[in-house]
Structure formats: C-alpha cells, structure tokens
Design a protein around this motif. Structure first.
Motif, PDB file in Angstrom:
ATOM      1  N   VAL A  30     -10.990  -1.767   8.997  1.00 58.31           N
ATOM      2  CA  VAL A  30     -10.173  -0.669   9.519  1.00 58.31           C
ATOM      3  C   VAL A  30     -10.269  -0.610  11.043  1.00 58.31           C
ATOM      4  N   GLY A  31     -11.464  -0.835  11.577  1.00 58.07           N
ATOM      5  CA  GLY A  31     -11.634  -0.859  13.030  1.00 58.07           C
ATOM      6  C   GLY A  31     -10.851  -1.985  13.679  1.00 58.07           C
ATOM      7  N   GLY A  32     -10.772  -3.146  13.012  1.00 63.50           N
ATOM      8  CA  GLY A  32      -9.975  -4.254  13.532  1.00 63.50           C
ATOM      9  C   GLY A  32      -8.503  -3.901  13.605  1.00 63.50           C
ATOM     10  N   LEU A  33      -7.994  -3.238  12.552  1.00 62.28           N
ATOM     11  CA  LEU A  33      -6.589  -2.799  12.586  1.00 62.28           C
ATOM     12  C   LEU A  33      -6.355  -1.791  13.708  1.00 62.28           C
ATOM     13  N   ILE A  70       2.658   3.162  15.371  1.00 60.29           N
ATOM     14  CA  ILE A  70       1.265   2.808  15.660  1.00 60.29           C
ATOM     15  C   ILE A  70       0.434   4.068  15.886  1.00 60.29           C
ATOM     16  N   ALA A  71       1.018   5.090  16.494  1.00 57.54           N
ATOM     17  CA  ALA A  71       0.284   6.349  16.679  1.00 57.54           C
ATOM     18  C   ALA A  71      -0.080   6.969  15.336  1.00 57.54           C
ATOM     19  N   VAL A  72       0.870   6.973  14.400  1.00 59.74           N
ATOM     20  CA  VAL A  72       0.580   7.474  13.049  1.00 59.74           C
ATOM     21  C   VAL A  72      -0.456   6.592  12.372  1.00 59.74           C
ATOM     22  N   GLY A  73      -0.331   5.263  12.570  1.00 62.73           N
ATOM     23  CA  GLY A  73      -1.326   4.349  12.007  1.00 62.73           C
ATOM     24  C   GLY A  73      -2.710   4.630  12.547  1.00 62.73           C
ATOM     25  N   ALA A  74      -2.813   4.924  13.837  1.00 60.73           N
ATOM     26  CA  ALA A  74      -4.116   5.235  14.423  1.00 60.73           C
ATOM     27  C   ALA A  74      -4.721   6.476  13.783  1.00 60.73           C
ATOM     28  N   ILE A  75      -3.888   7.475  13.520  1.00 61.60           N
ATOM     29  CA  ILE A  75      -4.382   8.710  12.888  1.00 61.60           C
ATOM     30  C   ILE A  75      -4.967   8.407  11.513  1.00 61.60           C
ATOM     31  N   VAL A  76      -4.221   7.664  10.700  1.00 64.95           N
ATOM     32  CA  VAL A  76      -4.691   7.419   9.338  1.00 64.95           C
ATOM     33  C   VAL A  76      -5.885   6.474   9.327  1.00 64.95           C
ATOM     34  N   LEU A  77      -5.948   5.542  10.279  1.00 63.41           N
ATOM     35  CA  LEU A  77      -7.109   4.651  10.366  1.00 63.41           C
ATOM     36  C   LEU A  77      -8.366   5.426  10.758  1.00 63.41           C
ATOM     37  N   ILE A  78      -8.229   6.335  11.721  1.00 62.64           N
ATOM     38  CA  ILE A  78      -9.379   7.156  12.126  1.00 62.64           C
ATOM     39  C   ILE A  78      -9.821   8.058  10.977  1.00 62.64           C
ATOM     40  N   MET A  79      -8.857   8.635  10.253  1.00 67.41           N
ATOM     41  CA  MET A  79      -9.215   9.474   9.099  1.00 67.41           C
ATOM     42  C   MET A  79      -9.923   8.649   8.027  1.00 67.41           C
ATOM     43  N   THR A  80      -9.482   7.410   7.826  1.00 70.48           N
ATOM     44  CA  THR A  80     -10.152   6.534   6.859  1.00 70.48           C
ATOM     45  C   THR A  80     -11.574   6.231   7.293  1.00 70.48           C
ATOM     46  N   ASP A  97      -6.196  14.771   2.166  1.00 74.84           N
ATOM     47  CA  ASP A  97      -5.253  14.786   1.055  1.00 74.84           C
ATOM     48  C   ASP A  97      -4.724  13.370   0.813  1.00 74.84           C
ATOM     49  N   ALA A  98      -4.808  12.905  -0.433  1.00 73.14           N
ATOM     50  CA  ALA A  98      -4.448  11.522  -0.749  1.00 73.14           C
ATOM     51  C   ALA A  98      -2.960  11.253  -0.537  1.00 73.14           C
ATOM     52  N   LEU A  99      -2.102  12.219  -0.877  1.00 76.86           N
ATOM     53  CA  LEU A  99      -0.669  12.007  -0.708  1.00 76.86           C
ATOM     54  C   LEU A  99      -0.297  11.961   0.771  1.00 76.86           C
ATOM     55  N   LEU A 100      -0.944  12.796   1.589  1.00 78.24           N
ATOM     56  CA  LEU A 100      -0.713  12.742   3.030  1.00 78.24           C
ATOM     57  C   LEU A 100      -1.108  11.370   3.571  1.00 78.24           C
ATOM     58  N   MET A 101      -2.271  10.890   3.152  1.00 71.63           N
ATOM     59  CA  MET A 101      -2.743   9.584   3.624  1.00 71.63           C
ATOM     60  C   MET A 101      -1.765   8.483   3.233  1.00 71.63           C
ATOM     61  N   LYS A 102      -1.240   8.549   2.017  1.00 70.27           N
ATOM     62  CA  LYS A 102      -0.303   7.518   1.574  1.00 70.27           C
ATOM     63  C   LYS A 102       0.980   7.574   2.394  1.00 70.27           C
ATOM     64  N   ASN A 103       1.467   8.767   2.691  1.00 68.08           N
ATOM     65  CA  ASN A 103       2.648   8.904   3.534  1.00 68.08           C
ATOM     66  C   ASN A 103       2.410   8.294   4.917  1.00 68.08           C
ATOM     67  N   LEU A 104       1.267   8.590   5.503  1.00 71.55           N
ATOM     68  CA  LEU A 104       0.966   8.071   6.837  1.00 71.55           C
ATOM     69  C   LEU A 104       0.855   6.549   6.820  1.00 71.55           C
ATOM     70  N   ILE A 105       0.188   6.006   5.791  1.00 72.91           N
ATOM     71  CA  ILE A 105       0.014   4.551   5.710  1.00 72.91           C
ATOM     72  C   ILE A 105       1.359   3.850   5.597  1.00 72.91           C
ATOM     73  N   PHE A 106       2.231   4.345   4.734  1.00 75.02           N
ATOM     74  CA  PHE A 106       3.491   3.647   4.531  1.00 75.02           C
ATOM     75  C   PHE A 106       4.479   3.895   5.670  1.00 75.02           C
ATOM     76  N   PHE A 107       4.383   5.039   6.341  1.00 71.84           N
ATOM     77  CA  PHE A 107       5.180   5.218   7.555  1.00 71.84           C
ATOM     78  C   PHE A 107       4.771   4.173   8.584  1.00 71.84           C
TER      79      PHE A 107
END
Length: 491
Positions: free
Chosen positions: A144-147, A209-219, A231-241
């Motif tokens: 996750v840190g690499g991404l 990429i900004a949204v990706g950074a948020i979900v990566l940091i949350m992970t 919230d799992a559904l929020l995380m899935k939305n962020l990942i696929f966005f």
C-alpha cells in the motif's frame, strides 16, 4: 513552430534523455509482465504448467499492479514529451518522478515476491488486513505504501505540468478550450489537441490520485490500528473511483501520440473544433461520474448511483472515441499514408480502443452485469483497451521517435503478429466470460482448461510480437535522435 511556442517549449536536448529512460524501462517491464500473464493462463489451462494457488495470486497481483503502473508511466511519457513542445516543463521533476516510481515499484514487487502479498492491485478493503496467514502486516503496508509513493510521484509531475500550462495559457480552462467552446473567444486552429488532452488528464487524474491517497492512508491506518475500521462501502467507492479514473487517464494520455504522429504520416493537420472541444469537456465530466458501474452488484449503493453508472457507461465512450477514431480514419482516408511499424500501431490502437468499448458497454448493463461481472468477460474488455489500445499507442510512439518507424518489413510483420496474438487473447477472455468462466480462479474446471491454453498460446504470440517491435528500438535507443514532431503536424 512560432517564436512564442519556441519560447515556451522545453529544449529537445533536455527532454530527450529522460524520455529515453521512460521508454527503455517501460518496454522491458511490459515484456516481463506479458510473460507473467502468459504463465497464469497456462496454469489455468493445466496442461503446460501448474502453479500453486498462493503463487498464482501473487503473480496476479504483480501482473495487475505492474501493468497498470507501467502503462500509466509510459502514457505519462507520451503526454510529457508532446506537452513539452508547447509549455516549459522541468526535466528534473520528470526524472524525479521516474526515480520515485522505481522506488515504489521496488516496494510493490518486494511485498509480493518476498512478503507474498496477494490481494490484487485493487487491494480491496479489508482484505489486506485479513490474509489468513498468507502474508504479513508488513507486506501489506509495503504494498500500500508503494502505491501511495507512486501516486505522489505522479502528482509531482502533474504539479509541474499544471503550473506550466497556467503560465502559458492563463488557466486550465483556457487550455481545455472552454472560452472557444462557449464562443467567448474565436476558434484558434493552432491550439493543440495535446494541450486540450493534457488539461483533461490533469483535472481527472489529480482528483483520482487524491482520492486514491485518502483510501490508501485509511488502509494503512486500519492495518496499524485494526480498531479503526472505516465503512467498507465507502472504501470500495473510493478504491474504484481511484482505479477507474487512473486507468482512463492513462488512455487519454497515450492517445496524444495519435494526435501528434498520425498527421505527420497523413500529411494532414488535426485541428481543434467546437465538436472536438465539446467531446473533451464531456469526457472530463463523464470519467469522474462513471465509476459506479463497478458497483452495480452492491445492493447497498443508492439506486440513483447505479442508474447513473449504467447511463454514463453507455455515453462515456462516445464523445472523444468518436472524435478520435472517426477523425483518425478520416485523416488516413485517401491520404497516401506510408505504412510502417509506427503508423500501423497507431491505427491498430484506434481499433483496440473502439472495439474494446463494446464488451465494456455490454457489461455496464445492470442485468448483464449480474451474470457477467465476476467472469473473465471483464478481463477481456480491459485487455482490449490496454493490449490493443494503449500499448500500441506507446509502441507506435517509441517506434516513431527512436526509429522513425523505419523497421522495414520485419516491423510490419511484428505488428501483424502482435495484433493477431492480442486479438486471440482478448477473444479467449471474452469467450470464457460468455461461458461463465469465473475471474480470479487459480484452478479451472477441466471443461474450461482449453480456453486457458488458448490464452497462454495467444499471450506467447503477443510477447513475440512485442519483442520483435521493442528489441530494435532498444538497440537504437541510446544513440537515437528523437524524431521531430508537434506544431508542424497542424500547420
């Protein structure tokens, strides 16, 4: 090129060495990851090769993350090289992006090959934290840190591109051509399609990429503090966005090679127009709105989002695809074009992009998606986009810049080999999906295995074609004087 454009352009002597590095590394990594893909299909065929399931999923993660990241960097090289002919970009920042990306790649590859991380490139929450002993928390954090580091690298060069565009054109909106589109300024025939596409990519991919950074940091926080459970559904939305926007921005960056190089072969300009500008504005908005089609089977999603995902899926490919594919065909028609490796690859890319949208739109129908989304139909449609769309754009770019397309009859044969193998591989996935063969299965039932063998052989053909194209380029690359492109194509 006018005096004003020369004043803003990045000198060729500064940009050429960095672009060569991107191309050389990209071509080598593409070939290696193609071999990984062929091995996975062979394992699913169970005739030529067998792989333990844990090894298969590690290779699947490596192949997915590697191909997405490498395609993104290669397309960025296309975008940066041509945009640098219109604005003053900083080659040191571009090189820093490559170096940071290589560190990120080392982290990702290490997490997989050493740490055995195997949660796919989508790292779907909360899977990284629940490995059932297959990988450690450290391996998940490293992946996750690499991404995250890769995203920082992209944002670094996007910041430089954005500042340069604003300095040259006054705003991102003017670069996108909005004053011309809405009649506040007359149509400027010299305004570059490259600048329009670059502005679009900046808007959508910085957001993605900004949204990706948020979900990566949350992970990462969840991995460190398991009690912190988002919230799992929020995380899935962020990942696929994030994932959807990133891979679409890759396509829209790479297509700049078509806008810049194909007119040189056809000896006809590719001019901007109001329909062209309207198409790019529409796709800017649609790319940001279409991602819910990845979540059609998530019953907890608001119905309006599922409906939006389906409707925008139908419409999103039309604007720029029609303008680019139709415009490219009209450019070539009765032009007396010289067919060589570069021009053939660029026209092939238009076919791959146009044909790849058909299975994508089919899968975007809710009732079809109910049956097809977790089958190999989906890898079929995105391999069509990437293998027959994006990669030929990159290979055509490399062939033209480093060999001026002059790879002789061997080059044309190589393109034919590549196109044949790529088409067969995509069809092997699509036929598998139509027969309800599930995706992400390491072991296939006996009745499915022949399709895995077809895919493996097709992947081998693709690899041979790629090497036939890439090896002469790599041999010439250190001494190559990059071919002149840009404003002359629209004069």
């Amino acid at each position: 090129m006018t005096t004003t454009e020369l004043r803003y352009a990045t000198p060729e002597a500064q940009r050429a060495p960095v672009v060569k590095l991107y191309l050389g590394i990209g071509l080598l990594v593409f070939a290696g990851l193609m071999l990984v893909g062929a091995l996975m299909r062979a394992a699913q065929g169970a005739t030529m090769l067998t792989l333990a399931p844990d090894v298969f999923y590690q290779l699947m993660t490596l192949h997915g993350a590697g191909m997405v990241g490498t395609a993104g960097l290669a397309a960025l090289a296309v975008n940066w090289y041509f945009l640098s002919q219109h604005v003053q970009l900083n080659p040191k920042i571009f090189l820093a992006t490559l170096l940071l990306s290589l560190v990120a790649v080392a982290m990702i590859v290490g997490s997989i090959l050493i740490g055995h991380f195997a949660a796919a490139w989508t790292f779907l929450y909360p899977l990284p934290a629940f490995s059932l002993g297959q990988w450690s928390k450290g391996a998940a954090l490293t992946f996750v840190g690499g991404l995250l580091l890769l995203g920082v690298a992209f944002l670094l060069v996007y910041l430089d591109m954005g500042v340069a565009i604003v300095r040259r054109y006054g705003s991102i909106a003017r670069a996108l051509g909005l004053p011309m589109l809405f009649g506040r300024e007359p149509i400027d025939a010299t305004h570059s399609p490259t600048v329009v596409a670059s502005a679009m990519v900046l808007i959508v991919n910085v957001a993605g990429i900004a949204v990706g950074a948020i979900v990566l940091i949350m992970t990462m926080l969840h991995l460190i503090y398991p009690a912190l459970a988002p919230d799992a559904l929020l995380m899935k939305n962020l990942i696929f966005f994030f994932g959807h926007v990133f891979i679409n921005a890759t396509i829209y960056s790479a297509v700049i090679a078509v806008y810049e190089i194909l007119p040189l072969y056809a000896r006809r300009p590719w001019r901007v127009s109001r329909p062209f500008l309207a198409a790019w504005l529409a796709v800017t908005l649609m790319v940001l709105a279409v991602y819910p089609h990845h979540l059609l089977m998530d019953f907890a999603m608001p119905p309006w989002m599922a409906i939006m995902g389906q409707i925008v899926s139908y419409a999103s490919g039309i604007p720029v695809l029609v303008m680019t594919a139709f415009g490219g065909l009209m450019l070539v028609y009765r032009s007396g074009i010289r067919w060589d490796a570069a021009s053939s690859l660029l026209v092939l890319s238009l076919f791959g992009w146009a044909a790849g949208i058909i299975p994508a739109v089919i899968d975007g129908m809710i009732h079809v998606n109910l049956v097809m989304h977790n089958t190999l139909w989906v890898p079929g449609h995105f391999h069509f986009y990437l293998l027959l769309g994006v990669l030929p754009m990159v290979l055509g770019f490399a062939s033209y810049l480093c060999a001026n397309g002059q790879q002789g009859r061997t080059g044309l044969v190589a393109v034919a080999v590549y196109a044949t193998g790529g088409t067969l591989l995509c069809l092997s996935f699509l036929v598998s999906g139509a027969l309800s063969v599930p995706r992400r299965f390491a072991v296939h039932e006996e009745s499915w295995q022949w399709l895995g063998n077809v895919g493996a052989l097709s992947g081998g053909i693709v690899l041979i074609g790629t090497l036939m194209i890439a090896v002469p380029i790599l041999q010439k690359l250190p001494r190559a004087r990059l071919a002149s492109t840009g404003i002359g194509a629209r004069a």
